[in-house]
Design a protein around this motif. Structure first.
Motif, short mmCIF file in Angstrom:
data_model
loop_
_atom_site.label_atom_id
_atom_site.label_comp_id
_atom_site.label_asym_id
_atom_site.label_seq_id
_atom_site.Cartn_x
_atom_site.Cartn_y
_atom_site.Cartn_z
N ASN A 8 23.97 -22.28 -0.02
CA ASN A 8 23.23 -22.71 1.17
C ASN A 8 22.32 -21.57 1.63
OD1 ASN A 8 22.26 -23.76 3.53
ND2 ASN A 8 24.25 -24.23 4.42
N PRO A 9 21.21 -21.35 0.95
CA PRO A 9 20.35 -20.21 1.29
C PRO A 9 19.76 -20.29 2.68
CG PRO A 9 19.26 -21.65 -0.30
CD PRO A 9 20.68 -22.12 -0.19
N GLN A 10 19.49 -21.52 3.17
CA GLN A 10 18.91 -21.64 4.51
C GLN A 10 19.82 -21.03 5.56
OE1 GLN A 10 19.04 -24.12 2.27
NE2 GLN A 10 17.23 -25.46 2.37
N ALA A 11 21.12 -21.32 5.47
CA ALA A 11 22.06 -20.77 6.45
C ALA A 11 22.14 -19.25 6.33
CB ALA A 11 23.44 -21.38 6.24
N ARG A 12 22.14 -18.76 5.10
CA ARG A 12 22.21 -17.31 4.88
C ARG A 12 20.96 -16.63 5.42
NH1 ARG A 12 24.80 -12.62 4.69
NH2 ARG A 12 24.23 -11.28 2.94
N ILE A 13 19.78 -17.20 5.19
CA ILE A 13 18.53 -16.63 5.68
C ILE A 13 18.55 -16.56 7.20
CG2 ILE A 13 16.03 -17.01 5.89
CD1 ILE A 13 16.22 -18.29 3.04
N ALA A 14 19.01 -17.66 7.84
CA ALA A 14 19.06 -17.69 9.30
C ALA A 14 19.97 -16.59 9.85
CB ALA A 14 19.52 -19.07 9.78
N VAL A 15 21.12 -16.40 9.21
CA VAL A 15 22.05 -15.36 9.65
C VAL A 15 21.42 -13.98 9.50
CG1 VAL A 15 24.25 -14.22 9.11
CG2 VAL A 15 24.13 -16.71 9.23
N LEU A 16 20.80 -13.73 8.36
CA LEU A 16 20.17 -12.44 8.11
C LEU A 16 19.02 -12.19 9.09
CD1 LEU A 16 20.08 -12.53 4.21
CD2 LEU A 16 21.45 -10.98 5.60
N ALA A 17 18.24 -13.23 9.37
CA ALA A 17 17.10 -13.08 10.28
C ALA A 17 17.56 -12.78 11.69
CB ALA A 17 16.25 -14.35 10.26
N ASP A 18 18.70 -13.32 12.08
CA ASP A 18 19.21 -13.10 13.44
C ASP A 18 19.62 -11.64 13.68
OD1 ASP A 18 18.78 -15.67 14.26
OD2 ASP A 18 20.83 -16.36 13.88
N GLN A 19 19.78 -10.86 12.62
CA GLN A 19 20.11 -9.44 12.79
C GLN A 19 18.93 -8.66 13.36
OE1 GLN A 19 21.15 -8.43 8.75
NE2 GLN A 19 23.32 -8.88 9.05
N CYS A 20 17.72 -9.15 13.15
CA CYS A 20 16.52 -8.44 13.59
C CYS A 20 16.38 -8.53 15.11
CB CYS A 20 15.28 -9.03 12.92
SG CYS A 20 13.73 -8.27 13.43
N ARG A 46 7.46 -11.15 8.68
CA ARG A 46 8.04 -11.87 7.55
C ARG A 46 9.42 -12.43 7.89
NH1 ARG A 46 5.43 -7.29 4.50
NH2 ARG A 46 3.65 -8.26 3.46
N ILE A 47 10.18 -11.68 8.65
CA ILE A 47 11.50 -12.17 9.06
C ILE A 47 11.34 -13.42 9.93
CG2 ILE A 47 13.50 -11.63 10.50
CD1 ILE A 47 13.25 -8.73 9.48
N ALA A 48 10.37 -13.40 10.82
CA ALA A 48 10.13 -14.57 11.69
C ALA A 48 9.71 -15.77 10.85
CB ALA A 48 9.06 -14.23 12.72
N ILE A 49 8.85 -15.55 9.86
CA ILE A 49 8.43 -16.65 8.98
C ILE A 49 9.61 -17.20 8.20
CG2 ILE A 49 7.04 -17.24 6.95
CD1 ILE A 49 4.98 -15.17 7.93
N CYS A 81 15.68 0.76 9.82
CA CYS A 81 16.08 -0.27 10.78
C CYS A 81 17.33 0.13 11.57
CB CYS A 81 16.35 -1.59 10.05
SG CYS A 81 16.85 -2.92 11.16
N PRO A 82 17.25 0.23 12.89
CA PRO A 82 18.43 0.61 13.69
C PRO A 82 19.47 -0.50 13.78
CG PRO A 82 16.60 0.07 15.14
CD PRO A 82 16.05 0.04 13.74
N ALA A 83 19.05 -1.75 13.50
CA ALA A 83 19.97 -2.88 13.59
C ALA A 83 20.66 -3.16 12.26
CB ALA A 83 19.23 -4.13 14.07
N GLY A 84 20.27 -2.44 11.21
CA GLY A 84 20.90 -2.65 9.91
C GLY A 84 20.55 -3.97 9.25
N VAL A 85 19.33 -4.47 9.49
CA VAL A 85 18.91 -5.73 8.87
C VAL A 85 18.91 -5.57 7.35
CG1 VAL A 85 17.00 -7.35 8.58
CG2 VAL A 85 17.52 -6.43 10.85
N GLN A 86 19.53 -6.53 6.66
CA GLN A 86 19.57 -6.53 5.20
C GLN A 86 18.30 -7.22 4.69
OE1 GLN A 86 23.52 -7.79 3.64
NE2 GLN A 86 24.11 -7.81 5.81
N TYR A 87 17.20 -6.48 4.74
CA TYR A 87 15.90 -7.08 4.47
C TYR A 87 15.77 -7.52 3.01
CZ TYR A 87 10.89 -7.84 4.25
OH TYR A 87 9.66 -8.42 4.06
N GLU A 88 16.30 -6.72 2.08
CA GLU A 88 16.18 -7.12 0.68
C GLU A 88 16.88 -8.44 0.41
OE1 GLU A 88 16.62 -5.27 -3.81
OE2 GLU A 88 17.95 -4.53 -2.25
N ALA A 89 18.09 -8.58 0.95
CA ALA A 89 18.82 -9.84 0.77
C ALA A 89 18.04 -11.00 1.36
CB ALA A 89 20.20 -9.74 1.41
N LEU A 90 17.45 -10.80 2.53
CA LEU A 90 16.67 -11.85 3.17
C LEU A 90 15.45 -12.22 2.33
CD1 LEU A 90 15.88 -12.23 6.91
CD2 LEU A 90 14.01 -12.34 5.28
#
Length: 409
Positions: A8-20, A46-49, A81-90
């Protein structure tokens, strides 16, 4: 790929994006934001998109996906990133959701991934350079100046002239005695690197053995990095399975590569294995190695993957400092990226050339005898740029230079 590409990549992307937290600290280190000055071409944009796509708030359009396709995946944003966003995974998840970009030169990239074909292309490039045919050969390739096949020819032409001493001639050190307690290192050759970086792979094998490691060499094939970061998920998983099988057959303690661009993909495939840039293992035993003095100045380009994935730039500098009298001038750090970025140099050659000019402008201010860069894609891209500038500055892998100066015990 072992948690990277979920059902379920959509759910994973949403979770990762919420870290930003949208703080914007990533903007000053983003090469594409520096190039375009456009919020959409920044990590935050890009995270917002990606979040909007994952939640079904927007539909996919060429204009909307373009900033995602432009991303270099340099991960300078992830490092600061101070919030530790996993940008590569996203980024990987989002590109997997969208699939490969329409302008992706699939046939060309399939050729790039074949070591045997790479070997023949490298021979033709050297022949063209020696005979003076390299210049007019480009005119035979159809398309605009920055077409993918023209860009590929320029890379081969630049790579054919790279290096300082041609074929590396080294005495082979005595291997560790059986039962002597030395760790076994498996060397992953890769696809392009196995041909274009053959000297560096020979160099690291010699240096690792001299440092007390046992070395086994895996078969040469593509790790899947090009496919994984381009959204070709099925092909990436096939390559990942091949990596796991080759590692299982090797019976080694560590997996190393001379090309940092392969590291993150190898780590995705083998999450429980210590996968390293060879520089780090060598730096741990640097005191066991001796080097001849070299009174020369070299520019050091640290690839984004070495700084932000391997995080071995400190280890590399430590190794180079063991060469007496060597003056190393490190080129500026982010937002300066050379623009090679895996397949980016072939998908967006004009943008890649613009980014490269920012790096070459710094080299031109230095009086250097050579350029060091540890990632084969970066080095060929920079060599092609130097070739266009009619520069005679040679390029080579830092480990090749270290091996050339190594004193056998």
């Amino acid at each position: 790929m072992n948690g990277m590409l979920l059902e379920n990549p959509q759910a994973r992307i949403a979770v990762l994006a919420d870290q930003c937290v949208q703080c914007g600290l990533c903007l000053p280190v983003c090469p594409t934001y520096a190039l375009d000055g456009n919020e959409a071409e920044s990590p935050r944009g890009r995270i917002a998109i990606a979040a909007a796509l994952a939640r079904g708030q927007v539909s996919v359009t060429p204009e909307l996906r373009e900033p995602l396709d432009h991303c270099l995946g340099c991960l300078s944003c992830e490092r600061v990133c101070p919030a530790g966003v996993q940008y590569e995974a996203l980024l990987v998840q989002t590109r997997g959701l969208l699939g490969p970009a329409p302008q992706r030169p699939a046939a060309l990239l399939e050729a790039v991934k074949q070591p045997r074909l790479n070997r023949w292309l490298a021979r033709l490039a050297r022949l063209a350079r020696w005979t003076g045919a390299a210049g007019w050969a480009g005119s035979l390739v159809p398309g605009r100046k920055y077409a993918p096949w023209r860009a590929a020819l320029a890379l081969l032409r630049g790579g054919a002239g790279a290096g300082v001493q041609g074929k590396l001639k080294l005495p082979r050190p005595s291997p560790p005695l059986p039962g002597g307690g030395g760790s076994t290192v498996a060397l992953f050759p890769g696809c392009v690197a196995s041909v274009q970086d053959a000297e560096a792979e020979r160099a690291v094998e010699v240096l690792l053995i001299a440092a007390g490691y046992r070395v086994v060499r895996l078969p040469a094939f593509c790790c899947g990095a090009l496919d994984l970061h381009d959204g070709a998920s099925r092909a990436a998983e096939t390559a990942s399975a091949r990596v796991r099988q080759a590692w299982s057959d090797a019976q080694a303690d560590y997996l190393v590569t001379v090309s940092p661009g392969c590291l993150s993909t190898l780590r995705f495939a083998l999450p429980d294995v210590r996968v390293e840039d060879a520089c780090r293992l060598l730096a741990e035993r640097a005191d066991a190695l001796s080097f001849r003095p070299l009174p020369a100045r070299f520019a050091l380009h640290v690839p984004c993957t070495q700084a932000n994935v391997a995080r071995s730039d400190g280890a590399l500098l430590t190794l180079l400092q063991h060469i007496p009298q060597l003056d190393v001038q490190r080129l500026p750090t982010p937002p300066y990226c050379c623009g090679a970025a895996g397949s980016h140099v072939l998908q967006f050659p004009e943008r890649a050339a613009q980014l490269r000019e920012n790096v070459l402008s710094h080299i031109e201010t230095l009086d250097v005898q050579g350029l060091l860069s540890s990632n084969i894609g970066c080095r060929m891209h920079l060599a092609a740029g130097l070739d266009e500038h009619a520069s005679t500055v040679p390029t080579l892998h830092p480990l090749t230079l270290l091996a050339q100066q190594w004193i056998p015990s």
